[in-house]
Design a protein around this motif. Sequence first.
Motif, PDB file in Angstrom:
ATOM      1  N   GLU A   1      37.900  33.461  31.051  1.00  0.00           N
ATOM      2  CA  GLU A   1      37.009  33.652  29.914  1.00  0.00           C
ATOM      3  C   GLU A   1      37.544  34.721  28.982  1.00  0.00           C
ATOM      4  N   GLU A   2      36.991  34.699  27.800  1.00  0.00           N
ATOM      5  CA  GLU A   2      37.328  35.753  26.855  1.00  0.00           C
ATOM      6  C   GLU A   2      36.063  36.091  26.075  1.00  0.00           C
ATOM      7  N   ILE A   3      35.769  37.359  26.003  1.00  0.00           N
ATOM      8  CA  ILE A   3      34.557  37.766  25.300  1.00  0.00           C
ATOM      9  C   ILE A   3      34.929  38.828  24.280  1.00  0.00           C
ATOM     10  N   ILE A   4      34.474  38.615  23.055  1.00  0.00           N
ATOM     11  CA  ILE A   4      34.757  39.621  22.020  1.00  0.00           C
ATOM     12  C   ILE A   4      33.430  40.162  21.508  1.00  0.00           C
TER      13      ILE A   4
ATOM     14  N   ARG B   1      46.259  25.450  27.137  1.00  0.00           N
ATOM     15  CA  ARG B   1      46.365  26.699  26.368  1.00  0.00           C
ATOM     16  C   ARG B   1      47.730  27.315  26.564  1.00  0.00           C
TER      17      ARG B   1
ATOM     18  N   ALA C   1      40.080  30.573  21.569  1.00  0.00           N
ATOM     19  CA  ALA C   1      39.312  29.578  22.308  1.00  0.00           C
ATOM     20  C   ALA C   1      38.270  30.261  23.179  1.00  0.00           C
ATOM     21  N   ARG C   2      37.232  29.518  23.485  1.00  0.00           N
ATOM     22  CA  ARG C   2      36.160  29.978  24.369  1.00  0.00           C
ATOM     23  C   ARG C   2      35.649  31.335  23.956  1.00  0.00           C
ATOM     24  N   ILE C   3      34.999  31.361  22.849  1.00  0.00           N
ATOM     25  CA  ILE C   3      34.468  32.650  22.414  1.00  0.00           C
ATOM     26  C   ILE C   3      33.053  32.779  22.919  1.00  0.00           C
ATOM     27  N   SER C   4      32.756  33.939  23.392  1.00  0.00           N
ATOM     28  CA  SER C   4      31.359  34.211  23.667  1.00  0.00           C
ATOM     29  C   SER C   4      31.077  35.493  22.919  1.00  0.00           C
ATOM     30  N   LEU C   5      30.368  35.381  21.874  1.00  0.00           N
ATOM     31  CA  LEU C   5      30.239  36.527  20.978  1.00  0.00           C
ATOM     32  C   LEU C   5      28.843  37.101  21.006  1.00  0.00           C
ATOM     33  N   SER C   6      28.783  38.386  20.929  1.00  0.00           N
ATOM     34  CA  SER C   6      27.474  39.020  20.949  1.00  0.00           C
ATOM     35  C   SER C   6      26.917  39.141  19.538  1.00  0.00           C
TER      36      SER C   6
END
Lengths: 534, 654
Positions: free
Chosen positions: A479-482, B540, B638-643
């Motif tokens: 995973e990658e979280i920004i 990827r 890719a696969r962003i999980s943004l706050s």
Amino acid sequence: MSAPKKERWTADSSSGPAATTSGGTASEAEVRSSGGSCLWAGRGRLPRLGGRAGMAAAASGAGAGAAQEKQFPPALLSFFIYNPRFGPREGEEENKILFYYPNEVEKNEKIRNVGLCEAIVQFTRTFSPSKPAKSLHTQKNRQFFNEPEENFWMVMVVRNPIIEKQSKDGKPVVEYQEEELLDKVYSSVLQQCYSMYKLFNGTFLRAMEDGGVKLLKERLEKFFHRYLQTLHLQSCDLLDIFGGISFFPLDKMTYLKIQSFINRMEESLSIVKYTAFLYNDQLIWSGLEQDDMRILYKYLTTSLFPRHIEPELAGRDSPIRAEMPGNLQHYGRFLTGPLNLNDPEAKCRFPKIFVNTDDTYEALHLIVYKAMSAAVCFMIDASIQPTLDFCRRLDSIVGPQLTVLASDICEQFNINKRMSGSEKEPQFKFIYFNHMNLAEKSTVHMRKTPSVSLTSVHPDLMKILGDINSDFTRVDEDEEIIVKAMSDYWVVGKKSDQRELYVILNQKNANLIEVNEEVKKLCATQFNNIFFLD
Amino acid sequence: MGEEDYYLELCERPVHFEKANPVNCVFFDEANKQVFAVRSGGATGVVVKGPDDRNPISFRMEDKGEVKCIKFSLENKILAVQRTSKTVDFSNFIPDSSQLEYTQECKTKNANILGFCWTSSTEIVFITDQGIEFYQVLPEKRNLKLLKSQNINVNWYMYCPEGSVILLSTTVLGNVLQPFYFRAGTMSKLPKFEIELPAAPKSTKLSLSERDIAMATIYGQLYVLFLRHHSRTSNSAGAEVVLYHLPREGACKKMHILKLNRTGKFALNVVDNLVVVHHQDTETSVIFDIRLRGEFDGSVTLHHPVLPARSIQPYQIPAAGPAPVTSQSPVPCKLYSSSWIVFQPDIIISASQGYLWNLQVKLQPIVNLLPDKGRLMDFLLQRKECKMVILSVCSQMLTESDRATLPVIATVFDKLNQEYKKYLDAEQNYTMETPHKFVIAVLMEYIRSLNQFQITVQHYLHELVIRTLVQHSLFSTLHQFLQYHVLSDSKPLACLLLSLESFYPPAHQLSLDMLKRLSTANDEIVEVLLSKHQVLAALRFIRGIGGHDNISARKFLDAAKQTEDHMLFYTIFRFFEQRNQRLRGNPSFTPGENRAARKLWGSHIQYQEITGGWGGARKLLVWRTLGLVLKEQNFVPARISLSLFTVVRVDSGC
């Protein structure tokens, strides 16, 4: 998966945790079970985003108005160990308690608190039979539960951080920050307490076998009385979750020289069972298994080494052989055991440690010997009592060789540093951890001191790191979280296979693409020799 | 006859001694392999020369009569001299001890000493015509202590120092042999045995001569060799050598018969486990190898000579004296001379010329004398210095002019590998015996040394390190070695690590890291990831290195299909459609790929319909696709999980 995992209930203020603290506001407790991956199942990610935004705003707001406010960091309220089997009948509850801090607390209150924990654990078992509750959230504090050995429970109660504000009428208003503490961080701290106890005392069960409850109580008292004072709860963070080991970067040839040194020492000091080698407080070689080394490393770097700050540190980088005084053959000295080898009365007492407690259960003497920045730990079977003669022999064999080796390592390290040019590169602030070998790297933390581990970034950013880590734990995949944090800070978390990387960036008006590019650059320079997905 | 035809030779540097003559007596000691030249009973000097020590020992002793026998004890500590038939005289050669002689008389009354043998540096055996006496010599006290004795009528005796066995000829005919075995102060009697004489004895006189008996160690076993001049069976006239196996325990057994097919005077030697039979009349020799296949008749094995009979290679006696003035040309030496005396195992002495030679086998000429390559290999593999010769056989076999046929080459390989397997098994046993900690320490020292001199460490060394560590479950040690690159990166090593994953899961990560560092193993990385169903990660990765334009869509779609993750499949499918669009301006696949892709897609849609469609998964699906699509245009990771990133919230709503 079927049972609702998030349970909220309002505890009766008379019997609830609020009773233990003054003020008596109705406490709202949130019990989290460790089946954490489902905790957020019903909510998804989005609702939480709002919460995070609010937090960030609050943090920046707090920065502005800090002058009028007083802040109190989290603090240890109580710490106790009990076994419900020891006093199952009414009237015998006191027998359950094996250790209680602070000891001054009135007996009935101790019994009540232990009883409450027991009740919570029992109650939450209904929802998650295999994994009982790990923590209890209340307005003023948070409790952490850990069952390291069957029926032995350790509980740590931490007071939430407090902000004291002046109200308009001049009266101080206390505000508890309920959401500040990270469960995983403090659960890890609690687990570490047990591991550290076990390293020096063996398991609870073994103490019971050796001398019953009395002996166990004595050992717990003796160990935790001192150890709890060294818990610095205000500076616990992500690194406590990892409990990692910092490895010293080294070229192959120098590493092989160290291997050769260790093998030769083990051969000539035939009673040595295991050896560990450290340089600059970083590990190079360990003959122990990972989990034992992890806790021993923690002890060495946060307790033993800081107590023996190098007296000769100053001249470390200069070629020592030239300036070695005539009568002094080497710079080696014992960090544990005899201080002065010439004193015939010198005591050869070494700390006893316990390793491989799951299978072979070995008791060892820990001999730590250091020359300049290089430290070697020799571990010998506890049944063999090292004599002064042995210590002298060790000193005469290990001392000169270790001194030369230490200066070789130092020289080589400087050459490597110059060649890679890492001195000139822009300093990224990052934390890296690999679950497979426990390797840990942090440019966020300063050198560890005996009192606190200092970080160079704002605690709020550290908390975001912890949050991202919790997110990672929930999913198996990469995973990658920004995260865009307050002011110009960006926090990036990456998980690839068993590795985790957290980067903190501060660039004015940076956008997502630029942040992504920066992280790529970091990976290319720092992690180009491992398989780390971009 | 060219030099390449002789397969036996005398050693180049013989022991030279003063030749025997009326005033100079020459003795040979089989135990120490020393030649004694005793002049005038020792009064004018004794010179002792051995094969190894080039510095002769010389001393004088009082002339107390004719010397019958003279021998040093092992390590040249004590000298024993027999001058009468009743006594043996001793003198110490130990530094700082008295050199005065002391004497021992044989214990048995009226017995005559036939001779004596040293069995250690202080133990000696007297052989008399009435038995044997085993003594310990006490040099400090200058006397002897009887350890054991045995009464038995003795015709003659023979000593084999390699086996510490003394053989006594007993009975009237002399053909019953009684062996004794000596070891560390003990004497043990082995079962006696009878030598079958060629024909029924006509008279009651001694029929077995010591000249026809020899003892030697062949392939680690002690044998008594009997030279039978006439075969017992009338149909073959020639002489033969009968080999009796003399084990440490159990009875002596007749095992082999070597057919000589000729008669006359013979002498025996044993060289490199080969029995060499010299024939004086024809001045040739033949060799036998008892390990080679012979004719087994149910109790003994019959052997024929391995090679045609050949003379020992002609030998030139070096010009006498070291003086450079004598420009004499070397004198050819008379071979098979009647003055030759042969001793076991490989010694030939010419007392008249004053030379002691060791007999040697030359392997290279044999290559051309033995046409059967299988037999040649069997023969060579048992020899000491065979490696280079075998190598030359192999290379000869493959060269154009002498090329062997494939069946022959196959046979040779089988022979070689049979031996190699024995070696491997022995090696395996060897590693089991040594403590692993030491093995690893030694390997580390070796690798360190190689590194120090910048020599590439071969893969097998790394493999050995890993194997030893894995065998003892020392995985954390292995991990540390790899972490510090002690084991150099290579594809085979990475593959080895992959195979260890089931024992030690982190090996997977270590392997991928290694493949990544090699930078030539990108295909392998993709395969590893796909085999783990990490389709997205594989894609990827390949995109990260810019290889996604040339990859087969089918492989990825297949892998995605196998995961039974519908969103994942859709994502991969869309990715390739996007790629097609970009490369060819059309999202469809090429005809070859098309059918396969559509087929996979079709079965996928069907599956979706049965299991209830897209509904619940829709949000995540779109979001994931977005990640890849945007990335494709170099937009966002890719696969962003943004706050705090609103874009995601908007997009995920669609």
